[in-house]
Design a protein around this motif. Sequence first.
Motif, PDB file in Angstrom:
ATOM      1  N   ALA A  82       0.827  -1.203   0.000  1.00  9.80           N
ATOM      2  CA  ALA A  82       0.000   0.000   0.000  1.00  9.80           C
ATOM      3  C   ALA A  82       0.865   1.257   0.000  1.00  9.80           C
ATOM      4  CB  ALA A  82      -0.925  -0.005   1.213  1.00  9.80           C
ATOM      5  N   PHE A  83       1.946   1.223   0.753  1.00  7.09           N
ATOM      6  CA  PHE A  83       2.868   2.361   0.791  1.00  7.09           C
ATOM      7  C   PHE A  83       3.493   2.591  -0.576  1.00  7.09           C
ATOM      8  CE2 PHE A  83       7.351   3.794   1.597  1.00  7.09           C
ATOM      9  CZ  PHE A  83       7.053   5.096   1.975  1.00  7.09           C
ATOM     10  N   VAL A  84       3.920   1.523  -1.242  1.00  7.29           N
ATOM     11  CA  VAL A  84       4.516   1.648  -2.570  1.00  7.29           C
ATOM     12  C   VAL A  84       3.481   2.171  -3.577  1.00  7.29           C
ATOM     13  CG1 VAL A  84       5.516   0.359  -4.503  1.00  7.29           C
ATOM     14  CG2 VAL A  84       6.318  -0.070  -2.170  1.00  7.29           C
ATOM     15  N   ALA A  85       2.238   1.686  -3.464  1.00 12.77           N
ATOM     16  CA  ALA A  85       1.179   2.182  -4.355  1.00 12.77           C
ATOM     17  C   ALA A  85       0.970   3.679  -4.164  1.00 12.77           C
ATOM     18  CB  ALA A  85      -0.119   1.427  -4.087  1.00 12.77           C
TER      19      ALA A  85
ATOM     20  N   THR B 192      13.203   8.391  -6.125  1.00 11.28           N
ATOM     21  CA  THR B 192      12.791   8.210  -4.733  1.00 11.28           C
ATOM     22  C   THR B 192      12.002   6.917  -4.594  1.00 11.28           C
ATOM     23  OG1 THR B 192      12.695  10.602  -4.362  1.00 11.28           O
ATOM     24  CG2 THR B 192      11.466   9.199  -2.830  1.00 11.28           C
ATOM     25  N   LEU B 193      11.074   6.693  -5.501  1.00  9.47           N
ATOM     26  CA  LEU B 193      10.298   5.453  -5.504  1.00  9.47           C
ATOM     27  C   LEU B 193      11.225   4.242  -5.604  1.00  9.47           C
ATOM     28  CD1 LEU B 193       7.716   3.706  -5.849  1.00  9.47           C
ATOM     29  CD2 LEU B 193       7.819   4.249  -8.301  1.00  9.47           C
ATOM     30  N   GLU B 194      12.169   4.286  -6.531  1.00  7.69           N
ATOM     31  CA  GLU B 194      13.073   3.149  -6.731  1.00  7.69           C
ATOM     32  C   GLU B 194      13.926   2.897  -5.491  1.00  7.69           C
ATOM     33  OE1 GLU B 194      15.149   4.385 -10.206  1.00  7.69           O
ATOM     34  OE2 GLU B 194      13.462   3.939 -11.561  1.00  7.69           O
ATOM     35  N   TRP B 195      14.344   3.972  -4.811  1.00  5.15           N
ATOM     36  CA  TRP B 195      15.146   3.835  -3.596  1.00  5.15           C
ATOM     37  C   TRP B 195      14.373   3.067  -2.535  1.00  5.15           C
ATOM     38  CZ3 TRP B 195      14.771   5.523   1.527  1.00  5.15           C
ATOM     39  CH2 TRP B 195      15.960   5.508   2.280  1.00  5.15           C
ATOM     40  N   TYR B 196      13.115   3.441  -2.318  1.00  2.47           N
ATOM     41  CA  TYR B 196      12.288   2.748  -1.331  1.00  2.47           C
ATOM     42  C   TYR B 196      12.010   1.310  -1.746  1.00  2.47           C
ATOM     43  CZ  TYR B 196      11.207   6.813   1.579  1.00  2.47           C
ATOM     44  OH  TYR B 196      11.286   7.862   2.463  1.00  2.47           O
ATOM     45  N   VAL B 197      11.664   1.110  -3.006  1.00  2.00           N
ATOM     46  CA  VAL B 197      11.312  -0.223  -3.479  1.00  2.00           C
ATOM     47  C   VAL B 197      12.476  -1.199  -3.302  1.00  2.00           C
ATOM     48  CG1 VAL B 197      10.774  -1.577  -5.539  1.00  2.00           C
ATOM     49  CG2 VAL B 197       9.499   0.511  -5.061  1.00  2.00           C
ATOM     50  N   ASP B 198      13.697  -0.753  -3.580  1.00  2.00           N
ATOM     51  CA  ASP B 198      14.862  -1.625  -3.436  1.00  2.00           C
ATOM     52  C   ASP B 198      14.992  -2.140  -2.000  1.00  2.00           C
ATOM     53  OD1 ASP B 198      15.550  -1.415  -6.062  1.00  2.00           O
ATOM     54  OD2 ASP B 198      17.105   0.089  -5.774  1.00  2.00           O
ATOM     55  N   TYR B 199      14.910  -1.257  -1.028  1.00  2.00           N
ATOM     56  CA  TYR B 199      15.045  -1.656   0.376  1.00  2.00           C
ATOM     57  C   TYR B 199      13.855  -2.487   0.852  1.00  2.00           C
ATOM     58  CZ  TYR B 199      19.201   1.168   1.420  1.00  2.00           C
ATOM     59  OH  TYR B 199      20.484   1.676   1.474  1.00  2.00           O
ATOM     60  N   LEU B 200      12.650  -2.050   0.526  1.00  2.00           N
ATOM     61  CA  LEU B 200      11.461  -2.730   1.024  1.00  2.00           C
ATOM     62  C   LEU B 200      11.295  -4.116   0.402  1.00  2.00           C
ATOM     63  CD1 LEU B 200       9.013   0.304   1.086  1.00  2.00           C
ATOM     64  CD2 LEU B 200      10.171  -0.774   3.026  1.00  2.00           C
ATOM     65  N   THR B 201      11.668  -4.256  -0.863  1.00  2.00           N
ATOM     66  CA  THR B 201      11.637  -5.569  -1.498  1.00  2.00           C
ATOM     67  C   THR B 201      12.626  -6.509  -0.824  1.00  2.00           C
ATOM     68  OG1 THR B 201      10.996  -4.610  -3.623  1.00  2.00           O
ATOM     69  CG2 THR B 201      11.929  -6.823  -3.665  1.00  2.00           C
TER      70      THR B 201
ATOM     71  N   VAL C 277      15.427   3.659   7.586  1.00  2.00           N
ATOM     72  CA  VAL C 277      14.566   4.802   7.243  1.00  2.00           C
ATOM     73  C   VAL C 277      13.447   4.346   6.311  1.00  2.00           C
ATOM     74  CG1 VAL C 277      14.477   6.976   5.958  1.00  2.00           C
ATOM     75  CG2 VAL C 277      16.310   6.574   7.617  1.00  2.00           C
ATOM     76  N   ALA C 278      13.764   3.495   5.345  1.00  2.00           N
ATOM     77  CA  ALA C 278      12.769   3.032   4.380  1.00  2.00           C
ATOM     78  C   ALA C 278      11.650   2.248   5.061  1.00  2.00           C
ATOM     79  CB  ALA C 278      13.441   2.181   3.307  1.00  2.00           C
ATOM     80  N   VAL C 279      12.017   1.326   5.956  1.00  2.00           N
ATOM     81  CA  VAL C 279      11.008   0.515   6.655  1.00  2.00           C
ATOM     82  C   VAL C 279      10.180   1.402   7.589  1.00  2.00           C
ATOM     83  CG1 VAL C 279      10.643  -1.387   8.263  1.00  2.00           C
ATOM     84  CG2 VAL C 279      12.355  -1.597   6.464  1.00  2.00           C
ATOM     85  N   GLN C 280      10.849   2.285   8.320  1.00  2.00           N
ATOM     86  CA  GLN C 280      10.115   3.176   9.223  1.00  2.00           C
ATOM     87  C   GLN C 280       9.157   4.075   8.454  1.00  2.00           C
ATOM     88  OE1 GLN C 280      13.056   5.207  11.731  1.00  2.00           O
ATOM     89  NE2 GLN C 280      12.330   3.995  13.460  1.00  2.00           N
ATOM     90  N   ALA C 281       9.569   4.561   7.300  1.00  2.00           N
ATOM     91  CA  ALA C 281       8.722   5.456   6.512  1.00  2.00           C
ATOM     92  C   ALA C 281       7.437   4.760   6.095  1.00  2.00           C
ATOM     93  CB  ALA C 281       9.477   5.950   5.280  1.00  2.00           C
ATOM     94  N   ALA C 282       7.548   3.489   5.708  1.00  2.00           N
ATOM     95  CA  ALA C 282       6.365   2.736   5.284  1.00  2.00           C
ATOM     96  C   ALA C 282       5.355   2.627   6.421  1.00  2.00           C
ATOM     97  CB  ALA C 282       6.774   1.351   4.792  1.00  2.00           C
ATOM     98  N   PHE C 283       5.834   2.322   7.628  1.00  2.00           N
ATOM     99  CA  PHE C 283       4.920   2.125   8.753  1.00  2.00           C
ATOM    100  C   PHE C 283       4.479   3.452   9.379  1.00  2.00           C
ATOM    101  CE2 PHE C 283       6.375  -2.140   8.148  1.00  2.00           C
ATOM    102  CZ  PHE C 283       5.263  -2.893   8.475  1.00  2.00           C
TER     103      PHE C 283
END
Length: 247
Positions: free
Chosen positions: A64-67, A82-91, A141-147
Amino acid sequence: MRQPFFRPQKGRWYINVGGKHVNLGPDKQAAFARYHQIMAERANPRPQIVNSDGTVYVASVIDAFVAWLKSEVAGGSKAQRTLEWYVDYLTSFLRYLRSVEGPGEPGQPPSITIDKLEPYHVYQWLDSEPGWKTGRRGAMVAVQAAFNWAAKAGILKTIGGKSPVSTLQKPQQGRREQLVTEPEYREVLALASDQEFTDLLELSWETGCRPNELFTVEASYVDMPNGRWVFPVKRSKGKKIQRVVPQ
């Protein structure tokens, strides 16, 4: 879906969605940005987050965060990088959670729910990536941002509305203190094999600009009377204030 159309009598832009006219406002640029956001949302509908039994999977929150990030990119408020940066870590994080659950169907998301997620899951994930040095902080930071986003969106009500990883102990932000000396610059400049690369090196040295700024600067950003470049807010880092590059 047809593109936005303007109604002179009302002075506003509209779009037809499912037989209904949606008001996009009077500003053309903002209207088209909203149009692209709607298109992205229709192409990538928000995933189901809360299951019928009230459980919420970690993977659902991240999806949902990625969407949401994708819709922000489509609307122009966030950059694709920015999207790609988050997606790499969260994946990577989801891949790790799936690996510790044991054998399963290939590509199946992890079954851990948000009420079971603890900070130690993040720490163990980071320990499984010994090659990450400065990247450890970014991963947290990426995981915390999602939650944090999920908490503000009201997705975490079943666990009290608070992020389960809000207490992560992140390493301090490192500082880039290595400076290029003029002899080093001259040495690199002498190795440039074409004029385009030479121009790029000279611009970087003379302005101190970030690489992305050098690749995205446009003629319209040049303020000749004041001898400077003025980037629009949406192209400036942080997207809050204009980036000004003096002569």
